[in-house]
Design a protein around this motif. Structure first.
Motif, mmCIF file in Angstrom:
data_model
loop_
_atom_site.group_PDB
_atom_site.id
_atom_site.type_symbol
_atom_site.label_atom_id
_atom_site.label_comp_id
_atom_site.label_asym_id
_atom_site.label_seq_id
_atom_site.Cartn_x
_atom_site.Cartn_y
_atom_site.Cartn_z
ATOM 1 N N LEU A 136 0.814 -1.209 0.000
ATOM 2 C CA LEU A 136 0.000 0.000 0.000
ATOM 3 C C LEU A 136 0.851 1.263 0.000
ATOM 4 C CD1 LEU A 136 -3.001 0.688 0.046
ATOM 5 C CD2 LEU A 136 -2.889 0.711 2.525
ATOM 6 N N LYS A 137 0.521 2.171 -0.883
ATOM 7 C CA LYS A 137 1.234 3.444 -1.005
ATOM 8 C C LYS A 137 0.275 4.595 -0.729
ATOM 9 C CE LYS A 137 5.069 1.739 -3.129
ATOM 10 N NZ LYS A 137 5.519 0.689 -2.265
ATOM 11 N N ASP A 138 0.800 5.672 -0.144
ATOM 12 C CA ASP A 138 -0.001 6.877 0.015
ATOM 13 C C ASP A 138 -0.525 7.289 -1.354
ATOM 14 O OD1 ASP A 138 0.585 6.791 2.692
ATOM 15 O OD2 ASP A 138 1.855 8.560 2.700
ATOM 16 N N GLY A 139 -1.753 7.786 -1.377
ATOM 17 C CA GLY A 139 -2.401 8.167 -2.629
ATOM 18 C C GLY A 139 -3.421 7.137 -3.087
ATOM 19 N N ALA A 140 -3.366 5.921 -2.529
ATOM 20 C CA ALA A 140 -4.363 4.906 -2.874
ATOM 21 C C ALA A 140 -5.744 5.431 -2.474
ATOM 22 C CB ALA A 140 -4.065 3.593 -2.154
ATOM 23 N N VAL A 141 -6.748 5.062 -3.247
ATOM 24 C CA VAL A 141 -8.104 5.553 -3.005
ATOM 25 C C VAL A 141 -8.964 4.441 -2.425
ATOM 26 C CG1 VAL A 141 -10.173 6.546 -4.075
ATOM 27 C CG2 VAL A 141 -7.891 7.271 -4.826
ATOM 28 N N LEU A 142 -9.710 4.784 -1.385
ATOM 29 C CA LEU A 142 -10.603 3.868 -0.713
ATOM 30 C C LEU A 142 -11.993 3.976 -1.330
ATOM 31 C CD1 LEU A 142 -10.833 1.942 1.812
ATOM 32 C CD2 LEU A 142 -11.683 3.941 3.052
ATOM 33 N N ALA A 143 -12.567 2.850 -1.737
ATOM 34 C CA ALA A 143 -13.954 2.817 -2.187
ATOM 35 C C ALA A 143 -14.800 2.355 -1.003
ATOM 36 C CB ALA A 143 -14.115 1.863 -3.360
ATOM 37 N N VAL A 144 -15.953 2.997 -0.806
ATOM 38 C CA VAL A 144 -16.827 2.695 0.322
ATOM 39 C C VAL A 144 -18.226 2.397 -0.208
ATOM 40 C CG1 VAL A 144 -17.786 3.594 2.476
ATOM 41 C CG2 VAL A 144 -15.476 4.248 1.802
ATOM 42 N N LYS A 145 -18.881 1.433 0.415
ATOM 43 C CA LYS A 145 -20.258 1.085 0.046
ATOM 44 C C LYS A 145 -21.077 2.363 -0.076
ATOM 45 C CE LYS A 145 -24.314 -1.319 1.804
ATOM 46 N NZ LYS A 145 -24.856 -2.094 2.922
ATOM 47 N N PRO A 146 -21.773 2.553 -1.192
ATOM 48 C CA PRO A 146 -22.573 3.772 -1.378
ATOM 49 C C PRO A 146 -23.510 4.014 -0.201
ATOM 50 C CG PRO A 146 -22.477 2.520 -3.406
ATOM 51 C CD PRO A 146 -21.855 1.650 -2.343
ATOM 52 N N GLY A 147 -23.505 5.267 0.269
ATOM 53 C CA GLY A 147 -24.368 5.684 1.348
ATOM 54 C C GLY A 147 -23.849 5.382 2.752
#
Length: 151
Positions: A136-147
């Protein structure tokens, strides 16, 4: 006997309502192609308790802490029995800081803090070693369950 049953029902009801206040809602997040089922810590009480007192956590689980605003955050391992990776994300769900392989702490209020050193709004705790396994590197984007987080 009837009084005993009534007392038992009242006790169970109180226990259930107390537990309901400490149980976080659940969702999922995805990071680097890995999906984790997460408990959401949205309130101050939930954030303070976090993963304290747990003996283990399934490998594909974690906890997502949701703060009211983006600002430098600091977490500690007071009463936490499992080593963790603590991952800090900004308003845009971009990874901005990491504390990897943080050990459990039994020193109570003497446990050291693990700061983000930069503004963050979301904090994801996973079992220690997950960030290393993902490289894991800084800048990675987290996807989260909508809502799940109000976005």
């Amino acid at each position: 006997m009837r009084q005993f049953r009534l007392a038992l029902l009242v006790s169970l009801s109180l226990l259930a309502s107390g537990c309901a206040n400490s149980v976080q809602s659940t969702a999922w997040v995805e990071l680097q192609g890995h999906r984790y089922d997460v408990e959401l810590a949205k309130t101050e009480d939930q954030r303070e308790r976090g993963l304290m007192f747990r003996d283990s956590m399934t490998g594909d689980h974690g906890m997502l802490f949701i703060h009211d605003r983006q600002e430098p955050q600091a977490y500690w391992m007071k009463n936490t029995k499992i080593p963790l990776d603590i991952l800090y994300f900004d308003n845009g769900l971009k990874l901005v800081a990491q504390q990897r392989n943080v050990p459990p702490c039994t020193l109570g209020d003497q446990c050291p803090p693990y700061p983000s050193n930069v503004p963050a709004r979301y904090v994801l705790e996973l079992n220690a070693g997950q960030a290393d396994a993902m490289n894991l590197k800084d800048g990675a984007v987290l996807a989260v369950k909508p809502g799940a987080i109000g976005q």
